[in-house]
Design an enzyme around this catalytic site. Structure first.
Site, PDB file in Angstrom:
ATOM      1  N   HIS A   1       1.090  -1.419   0.315  1.00  0.00           N
ATOM      2  CA  HIS A   1       0.409  -0.092  -0.233  1.00  0.00           C
ATOM      3  C   HIS A   1       1.003   1.652  -0.116  1.00  0.00           C
ATOM      4  O   HIS A   1       1.693   1.150   0.763  1.00  0.00           O
ATOM      5  CB  HIS A   1      -0.951  -0.014   0.980  1.00  0.00           C
ATOM      6  CG  HIS A   1      -1.807   1.220   1.413  1.00  0.00           C
ATOM      7  ND1 HIS A   1      -1.307   1.936   2.666  1.00  0.00           N
ATOM      8  CD2 HIS A   1      -2.506   2.004   1.252  1.00  0.00           C
ATOM      9  CE1 HIS A   1      -1.745   2.720   2.330  1.00  0.00           C
ATOM     10  NE2 HIS A   1      -2.720   3.166   1.505  1.00  0.00           N
TER      11      HIS A   1
ATOM     12  N   HIS B   1       2.704  10.696  -1.633  1.00  0.00           N
ATOM     13  CA  HIS B   1       1.407  11.131   0.508  1.00  0.00           C
ATOM     14  C   HIS B   1       2.120  11.808   0.936  1.00  0.00           C
ATOM     15  O   HIS B   1       2.417  11.744   1.705  1.00  0.00           O
ATOM     16  CB  HIS B   1       1.395   9.527   0.240  1.00  0.00           C
ATOM     17  CG  HIS B   1       0.620   9.200   1.615  1.00  0.00           C
ATOM     18  ND1 HIS B   1       0.805   8.377   2.509  1.00  0.00           N
ATOM     19  CD2 HIS B   1      -0.953   9.081   1.649  1.00  0.00           C
ATOM     20  CE1 HIS B   1       0.516   8.361   2.757  1.00  0.00           C
ATOM     21  NE2 HIS B   1      -1.003   8.518   2.663  1.00  0.00           N
TER      22      HIS B   1
END
Length: 336
Positions: free
Chosen positions: A40, A117
């Site tokens: 992930h 991110h």
């Protein structure tokens, strides 16, 4: 907490060629009916602590980071990093699904694309694609799924640039979406890369791009709640083709405030024993409650990757599997 993770890194390399070592009885089963380990937010190991905050984040986060960077930036980094292994190390560890969140920096006149991110990476997308190619050339029977997602700041011109780079780098290794991706078929044609692309308009233009792969994201802070969510999704029934069950926990503002000295790594490692039990109970296959890709954070814990790979030993296809049309195989399960 560092000890077990560091100790596992050497063991991880034993999974570098696990697809080529699967028994022949599994070579005619589509990859979306096998169990595949994934990471992930694959690229967060190289987030740039000096980069701007992503435009996808809230204005409040941007404002706080602007006026209190010494306080806010370390917090952002502690809760943004989900992996510590490089992309090559993840592939060597056995990961076969890479979660690429791709973005273009605001006000950047160049065509450079980054991973993101909360903040952007130090590396550009093109360099990582070449790194993946280099690894694939050394592992000709391994297949990798690249899930290209997010696309913060990408316009039509940048999408064309990204897709052109993907085609130029991987060329004939790209598996067209009209192919049933069994290992036997992939090996026969030299296909090693499946690219899922989250922009529908672009997928329709290019046969080398696969539709976005559904990701079961629990958005939970507790392991128990996450497992409940995943079990509920299983009862609703798996998608027909590729999909991801995410075993990654997700922090929220309340959780961060209650754990001022915590981090996503600490949160994740604490959850691993319970998640390990859940993973080992899963089955790959076509049935309603079967799983396909399982993606996690900090996959340097080798047990996760090995546990997912070993789920494939539960598959017991019929003896005449190889003579049937791919994609129509019935699959039963051997006893635990």
């Amino acid at each position: 907490m560092e000890g077990p993770l560091q100790t596992s890194l050497h063991v991880c390399h034993e999974n570098g060629q696990w697809m080529s070592e699967l028994p022949e009885k599994l070579w005619d089963i589509p990859l979306y009916n096998l169990a595949l380990p994934g990471s992930h937010d694959t690229m967060t190991y190289c987030l740039d602590k000096n980069s701007a905050v992503s435009g996808n984040e809230s204005k409040l986060v941007e404002l706080l980071n602007k006026f209190m960077p010494c306080i806010v930036r370390p917090i952002i980094m502690k809760w943004s990093i989900t992996q510590v292994l490089t992309v090559t190390e993840q592939l060597e560890a056995g990961v076969r699904y890479l979660d690429f969140r791709i973005a273009h920096k605001a006000n950047d006149p160049s065509m450079n694309l980054y991973f993101v991110h909360m903040v952007y990476t130090t590396v550009v997308v093109q360099d990582i694609l070449w790194e993946v190619l280099k690894w694939l050339e050394a592992h000709p029977q391994e297949v990798v799924i690249l899930a290209c997602r997010n696309f913060d700041g990408l316009n039509k011109k940048l999408h064309c640039h990204l897709i052109a780079c993907i085609k130029e780098i991987f060329q004939c290794k790209l598996c067209p979406r009209n192919v049933v991706p069994t290992l036997r078929t992939m090996w026969q044609h030299g296909y090693q890369v499946i690219v899922s692309y989250e922009e529908v308009v672009e997928v329709e233009k290019h046969c080398e791009l696969w539709p976005a792969i559904p990701y079961w994201w629990g958005n939970r802070t507790s392991t128990h709640a996450l497992i409940q969510y995943l079990e509920r999704m299983k009862r609703m029934g798996r998608p027909e083709k590729f999909f991801v069950a995410g075993i990654n926990l997700t922090e929220n503002l309340r959780y961060i405030l209650l754990h001022p000295f915590g981090s996503l790594k600490e949160m994740t490692l604490r959850s691993l024993p319970c998640l390990k039990i859940w993973v080992r109970k899963q089955y790959p296959g076509t049935q309603k409650e079967c799983i396909n890709i399982i993606a996690g954070d900090f996959i340097g814990n080798d047990d996760f990757v090995r546990d997912v790979i070993e789920l494939n030993t539960k598959i017991n296809p019929p003896l005449d599997c190889h003579s049937k049309a791919a994609g129509t195989n019935t699959i039963s399960f051997s006893a635990l």
